[in-house]
Scaffold this motif. Sequence first.
Motif, PDB file in Angstrom:
ATOM      1  N   ILE A   1     -12.398  -3.073   0.904  1.00  0.00           N
ATOM      2  CA  ILE A   1     -11.933  -1.774   0.419  1.00  0.00           C
ATOM      3  C   ILE A   1     -10.507  -1.564   0.932  1.00  0.00           C
ATOM      4  O   ILE A   1     -10.233  -1.720   2.114  1.00  0.00           O
ATOM      5  CB  ILE A   1     -12.842  -0.630   0.909  1.00  0.00           C
ATOM      6  N   VAL A   2      -9.603  -1.238   0.024  1.00  0.00           N
ATOM      7  CA  VAL A   2      -8.191  -1.047   0.372  1.00  0.00           C
ATOM      8  C   VAL A   2      -7.776   0.372  -0.021  1.00  0.00           C
ATOM      9  O   VAL A   2      -8.416   1.001  -0.869  1.00  0.00           O
ATOM     10  CB  VAL A   2      -7.304  -2.094  -0.352  1.00  0.00           C
ATOM     11  N   PRO A   3      -6.703   0.893   0.585  1.00  0.00           N
ATOM     12  CA  PRO A   3      -6.288   2.268   0.254  1.00  0.00           C
ATOM     13  C   PRO A   3      -5.904   2.451  -1.219  1.00  0.00           C
ATOM     14  O   PRO A   3      -6.247   3.444  -1.836  1.00  0.00           O
ATOM     15  CB  PRO A   3      -5.076   2.500   1.167  1.00  0.00           C
ATOM     16  N   ASN A   4      -5.174   1.483  -1.774  1.00  0.00           N
ATOM     17  CA  ASN A   4      -4.875   1.507  -3.209  1.00  0.00           C
ATOM     18  C   ASN A   4      -4.597   0.080  -3.666  1.00  0.00           C
ATOM     19  O   ASN A   4      -4.286  -0.793  -2.859  1.00  0.00           O
ATOM     20  CB  ASN A   4      -3.707   2.456  -3.544  1.00  0.00           C
ATOM     21  N   LEU A   5      -4.727  -0.129  -4.979  1.00  0.00           N
ATOM     22  CA  LEU A   5      -4.702  -1.506  -5.493  1.00  0.00           C
ATOM     23  C   LEU A   5      -3.308  -2.080  -5.678  1.00  0.00           C
ATOM     24  O   LEU A   5      -3.172  -3.264  -5.967  1.00  0.00           O
ATOM     25  CB  LEU A   5      -5.481  -1.574  -6.806  1.00  0.00           C
ATOM     26  N   ASN A   6      -2.266  -1.294  -5.510  1.00  0.00           N
ATOM     27  CA  ASN A   6      -0.913  -1.827  -5.619  1.00  0.00           C
ATOM     28  C   ASN A   6      -0.200  -1.911  -4.273  1.00  0.00           C
ATOM     29  O   ASN A   6       0.961  -2.280  -4.214  1.00  0.00           O
ATOM     30  CB  ASN A   6      -0.075  -0.973  -6.590  1.00  0.00           C
ATOM     31  N   GLY A   7      -0.918  -1.572  -3.209  1.00  0.00           N
ATOM     32  CA  GLY A   7      -0.302  -1.524  -1.890  1.00  0.00           C
ATOM     33  C   GLY A   7      -0.271  -2.867  -1.183  1.00  0.00           C
ATOM     34  O   GLY A   7      -0.785  -3.879  -1.669  1.00  0.00           O
ATOM     35  N   ARG A   8       0.334  -2.877   0.003  1.00  0.00           N
ATOM     36  CA  ARG A   8       0.496  -4.114   0.784  1.00  0.00           C
ATOM     37  C   ARG A   8      -0.837  -4.707   1.213  1.00  0.00           C
ATOM     38  O   ARG A   8      -1.018  -5.925   1.209  1.00  0.00           O
ATOM     39  CB  ARG A   8       1.345  -3.826   2.028  1.00  0.00           C
ATOM     40  N   THR A   9      -1.787  -3.825   1.591  1.00  0.00           N
ATOM     41  CA  THR A   9      -3.089  -4.326   2.054  1.00  0.00           C
ATOM     42  C   THR A   9      -3.792  -5.090   0.949  1.00  0.00           C
ATOM     43  O   THR A   9      -4.349  -6.176   1.172  1.00  0.00           O
ATOM     44  CB  THR A   9      -3.974  -3.152   2.529  1.00  0.00           C
ATOM     45  N   ALA A  10      -3.774  -4.531  -0.266  1.00  0.00           N
ATOM     46  CA  ALA A  10      -4.411  -5.202  -1.406  1.00  0.00           C
ATOM     47  C   ALA A  10      -3.715  -6.526  -1.701  1.00  0.00           C
ATOM     48  O   ALA A  10      -4.371  -7.543  -1.967  1.00  0.00           O
ATOM     49  CB  ALA A  10      -4.390  -4.299  -2.634  1.00  0.00           C
ATOM     50  N   THR A  11      -2.391  -6.523  -1.663  1.00  0.00           N
ATOM     51  CA  THR A  11      -1.630  -7.743  -1.938  1.00  0.00           C
ATOM     52  C   THR A  11      -1.971  -8.835  -0.922  1.00  0.00           C
ATOM     53  O   THR A  11      -2.262  -9.979  -1.295  1.00  0.00           O
ATOM     54  CB  THR A  11      -0.118  -7.456  -1.903  1.00  0.00           C
ATOM     55  N   LYS A  12      -1.973  -8.479   0.359  1.00  0.00           N
ATOM     56  CA  LYS A  12      -2.283  -9.469   1.406  1.00  0.00           C
ATOM     57  C   LYS A  12      -3.707  -9.987   1.276  1.00  0.00           C
ATOM     58  O   LYS A  12      -3.959 -11.179   1.468  1.00  0.00           O
ATOM     59  CB  LYS A  12      -2.072  -8.839   2.785  1.00  0.00           C
ATOM     60  N   GLN A  13      -4.647  -9.087   0.941  1.00  0.00           N
ATOM     61  CA  GLN A  13      -6.032  -9.512   0.799  1.00  0.00           C
ATOM     62  C   GLN A  13      -6.188 -10.497  -0.348  1.00  0.00           C
ATOM     63  O   GLN A  13      -6.844 -11.525  -0.231  1.00  0.00           O
ATOM     64  CB  GLN A  13      -6.928  -8.281   0.574  1.00  0.00           C
TER      65      GLN A  13
ATOM     66  N   ILE B   1       0.374  -7.554  -7.649  1.00  0.00           N
ATOM     67  CA  ILE B   1      -1.056  -7.803  -7.806  1.00  0.00           C
ATOM     68  C   ILE B   1      -1.302  -8.739  -8.984  1.00  0.00           C
ATOM     69  O   ILE B   1      -2.093  -9.691  -8.896  1.00  0.00           O
ATOM     70  CB  ILE B   1      -1.821  -6.475  -8.013  1.00  0.00           C
ATOM     71  N   ILE B   2      -0.629  -8.497 -10.083  1.00  0.00           N
ATOM     72  CA  ILE B   2      -0.824  -9.269 -11.318  1.00  0.00           C
ATOM     73  C   ILE B   2      -0.604 -10.758 -11.089  1.00  0.00           C
ATOM     74  O   ILE B   2      -1.341 -11.603 -11.602  1.00  0.00           O
ATOM     75  CB  ILE B   2       0.125  -8.768 -12.430  1.00  0.00           C
ATOM     76  N   ASP B   3       0.422 -11.091 -10.295  1.00  0.00           N
ATOM     77  CA  ASP B   3       0.890 -12.476 -10.193  1.00  0.00           C
ATOM     78  C   ASP B   3       0.216 -13.302  -9.095  1.00  0.00           C
ATOM     79  O   ASP B   3       0.555 -14.467  -8.916  1.00  0.00           O
ATOM     80  CB  ASP B   3       2.412 -12.492  -9.976  1.00  0.00           C
ATOM     81  N   VAL B   4      -0.721 -12.718  -8.344  1.00  0.00           N
ATOM     82  CA  VAL B   4      -1.303 -13.458  -7.222  1.00  0.00           C
ATOM     83  C   VAL B   4      -2.190 -14.603  -7.706  1.00  0.00           C
ATOM     84  O   VAL B   4      -2.083 -15.736  -7.228  1.00  0.00           O
ATOM     85  CB  VAL B   4      -2.097 -12.517  -6.284  1.00  0.00           C
TER      86      VAL B   4
END
Length: 199
Positions: A113-125, A146-149
């Motif tokens: 669970i991340v604070p929001n889907l475009n944030g740093r935490t989501a990106t790192k996860q 997020i799109i490009d990961v």
Amino acid sequence: MTDRSSSNPPSLAFISSEWGLEQVHVRYALSHICHAYPEIAIVAAQTRPESSLEWLRRQRRRLRQWGMIGYFERLSSYPLYLLLARKELSEIDRLLLDAEWHETDFSHLKTTIVPNLNGRTATKQLQSLAPDLSIHVGGGIFKSNIIDVARMGTLNIHIGIAPLIRGISCLHWAYWENRPEWQGATVHFVDEGLDTGQP
């Protein structure tokens, strides 16, 4: 990124929101995806009440992004959604509960669970998961971080035939405008536009 043998199923990242993961149609889809692709992880945005100030800021961002006409076109679809979609979603949920499900222990799925889907935490996860493919299921509009990961890209299922109709409540607008050619679904790769990615 680690190379994977072509004989192995791709690893998937299922991107949604906490609220989305509770929806029957999302869990139904997830049960089938987990059956076919056991190597799956979930990244979900935390569901929390939105303050009035946050709501106003979000509307201002949308107004800048979509322009005045685009903003009010989308805003005008909300009463149609309230009138038709909620009732239909209840009926869809009832039908899905009677359909065939694959046994899935959702509590054992790797979920972050991340604070929001475009944030740093989501990106790192997502970067740590290094998925072959991401699947977007009701998490809002993604940014390129997020799109490009995922190696193969990020897929979305748009309810409506893009590019003929984009946005939300597409099927209801199709009925309202008597445009049967708008009815259907489009599976497409996500880009930074609104339902503008390549099918």
